[in-house]
Design a protein around this motif. Sequence first.
Motif, PDB file in Angstrom:
ATOM      1  N   ARG A 116       0.821  -1.202   0.000  1.00 49.15           N
ATOM      2  CA  ARG A 116       0.000   0.000   0.000  1.00 49.15           C
ATOM      3  C   ARG A 116       0.861   1.260   0.000  1.00 49.15           C
ATOM      4  NH1 ARG A 116      -4.776   0.213   4.246  1.00 49.15           N
ATOM      5  NH2 ARG A 116      -5.502   1.751   2.709  1.00 49.15           N
ATOM      6  N   LEU A 117       0.379   2.294  -0.666  1.00 46.80           N
ATOM      7  CA  LEU A 117       1.029   3.594  -0.606  1.00 46.80           C
ATOM      8  C   LEU A 117       0.942   4.125   0.815  1.00 46.80           C
ATOM      9  CD1 LEU A 117      -0.369   5.154  -3.906  1.00 46.80           C
ATOM     10  CD2 LEU A 117       1.921   4.212  -3.534  1.00 46.80           C
ATOM     11  N   ASN A 118       1.781   5.115   1.135  1.00 47.00           N
ATOM     12  CA  ASN A 118       1.745   5.725   2.473  1.00 47.00           C
ATOM     13  C   ASN A 118       0.467   6.541   2.645  1.00 47.00           C
ATOM     14  OD1 ASN A 118       4.331   4.743   3.278  1.00 47.00           O
ATOM     15  ND2 ASN A 118       5.295   6.352   2.053  1.00 47.00           N
ATOM     16  N   SER A 119       0.442   7.728   2.096  1.00 49.77           N
ATOM     17  CA  SER A 119      -0.750   8.586   2.083  1.00 49.77           C
ATOM     18  C   SER A 119      -0.507   9.677   1.053  1.00 49.77           C
ATOM     19  CB  SER A 119      -1.030   9.193   3.466  1.00 49.77           C
ATOM     20  OG  SER A 119       0.090   9.915   3.943  1.00 49.77           O
ATOM     21  N   PRO A 120      -0.904   9.429  -0.206  1.00 52.79           N
ATOM     22  CA  PRO A 120      -0.670  10.417  -1.264  1.00 52.79           C
ATOM     23  C   PRO A 120      -1.093  11.810  -0.836  1.00 52.79           C
ATOM     24  CG  PRO A 120      -1.477   8.400  -2.225  1.00 52.79           C
ATOM     25  CD  PRO A 120      -1.542   8.217  -0.727  1.00 52.79           C
ATOM     26  N   ASN A 121      -0.239  12.800  -1.154  1.00 49.61           N
ATOM     27  CA  ASN A 121      -0.386  14.135  -0.584  1.00 49.61           C
ATOM     28  C   ASN A 121      -0.773  15.188  -1.604  1.00 49.61           C
ATOM     29  OD1 ASN A 121       0.892  16.862   0.317  1.00 49.61           O
ATOM     30  ND2 ASN A 121       0.771  15.686   2.213  1.00 49.61           N
ATOM     31  N   ASP A 122       0.014  15.305  -2.680  1.00 53.65           N
ATOM     32  CA  ASP A 122      -0.256  16.334  -3.683  1.00 53.65           C
ATOM     33  C   ASP A 122       0.025  15.758  -5.063  1.00 53.65           C
ATOM     34  OD1 ASP A 122      -1.127  18.752  -4.610  1.00 53.65           O
ATOM     35  OD2 ASP A 122       0.355  19.956  -3.547  1.00 53.65           O
ATOM     36  N   VAL A 123      -0.585  16.353  -6.103  1.00 52.72           N
ATOM     37  CA  VAL A 123      -0.580  15.737  -7.424  1.00 52.72           C
ATOM     38  C   VAL A 123      -0.619  16.798  -8.512  1.00 52.72           C
ATOM     39  CG1 VAL A 123      -3.110  15.504  -7.331  1.00 52.72           C
ATOM     40  CG2 VAL A 123      -1.783  14.049  -8.894  1.00 52.72           C
ATOM     41  N   VAL A 124       0.077  16.522  -9.625  1.00 48.44           N
ATOM     42  CA  VAL A 124       0.018  17.363 -10.823  1.00 48.44           C
ATOM     43  C   VAL A 124      -0.071  16.441 -12.040  1.00 48.44           C
ATOM     44  CG1 VAL A 124       1.213  19.403  -9.929  1.00 48.44           C
ATOM     45  CG2 VAL A 124       2.547  17.499 -10.852  1.00 48.44           C
TER      46      VAL A 124
END
Length: 304
Positions: A116-124
């Motif tokens: 599992r991913l950690n906790s996706p934060n920001d995205v572009v």
Amino acid sequence: MPQTPSVYEIHDDRFRHLIVPSSELEELYSGCRWAEGPVWFADLNCLVWSDIPNERMLRWADDTVSVFRSPSNFTNGNTRDRQGRLVSCEHGSRRVTRTEIDGSITVLASSFEGKRLNSPNDVVVRSDGSVWFTDPTYGIMSDYEGYRAEPEQATRNVYRLDPATGQLDAVVTDFGQPNGLAFSPDESILYVADSSSSHDVNAPRHIRAFDIIDGRSLGNGRVFCNIDNGLPDGFRIDVHGNIWTSAGDGVHCFGPEGKLLGKILVPQTVANLTFGGPRKNRLFITASRSLYAVYTATNGNSLA
């Protein structure tokens, strides 16, 4: 009549050409626990942003605020892709999702190499449709902005998701806590904030720059700038390549070479920001409990 103190700090004369001195900082809304992830919808003339601990997303339009989505899976950062669809980072579900035009949700990424991913934060989203996002551990450190859990990933990475194949690649793996990110106007550089000083006073509080190689990988990593008050969280880039970043005392503006040009002082700690309005010359700022806005003499980069 006493003069109102200016919200602007000039550190370089170039900053004078980027601001509107008579434009006041306006508080548009207050009542969040931690405001984040602003994204402008030009076609709807509205702003959507996250109120992470309250597990909701809010919508501002025509000076009216309403609930856009609740529950929100503790959504943090948001952006739009080239088809106008909302792309979001969810702390609660530890995934990156896309809201389709019909309102349905598509999961873009939730795991890497079987964990599992950690906790996706920001995205572009780049012009080729690739989705780039950061994956620190903030959403699993406590039950305040997500659900407490042990990280399954050994590192806190920056990822690139291929739009055609769905392949997820870790393009940087040496961050303490990767956070906000944005492309230069010509998409030749990716800037990424490291906010690891939030829990370690000796950790970096800087934004790094990377050259984009063949649209898929990163090279020549270097420190672009350091923040002298607080830490960098979310940020955006204007049409001239200047970086406007969150900080402890407001918004800091850096020239393309990394020099501090000036600051917009904000009463609360700034988490994120975005350019919006019909001409993308209004800076919307999410700061602790509130949403602020101020007009500028520059315009947001369409790829930011």
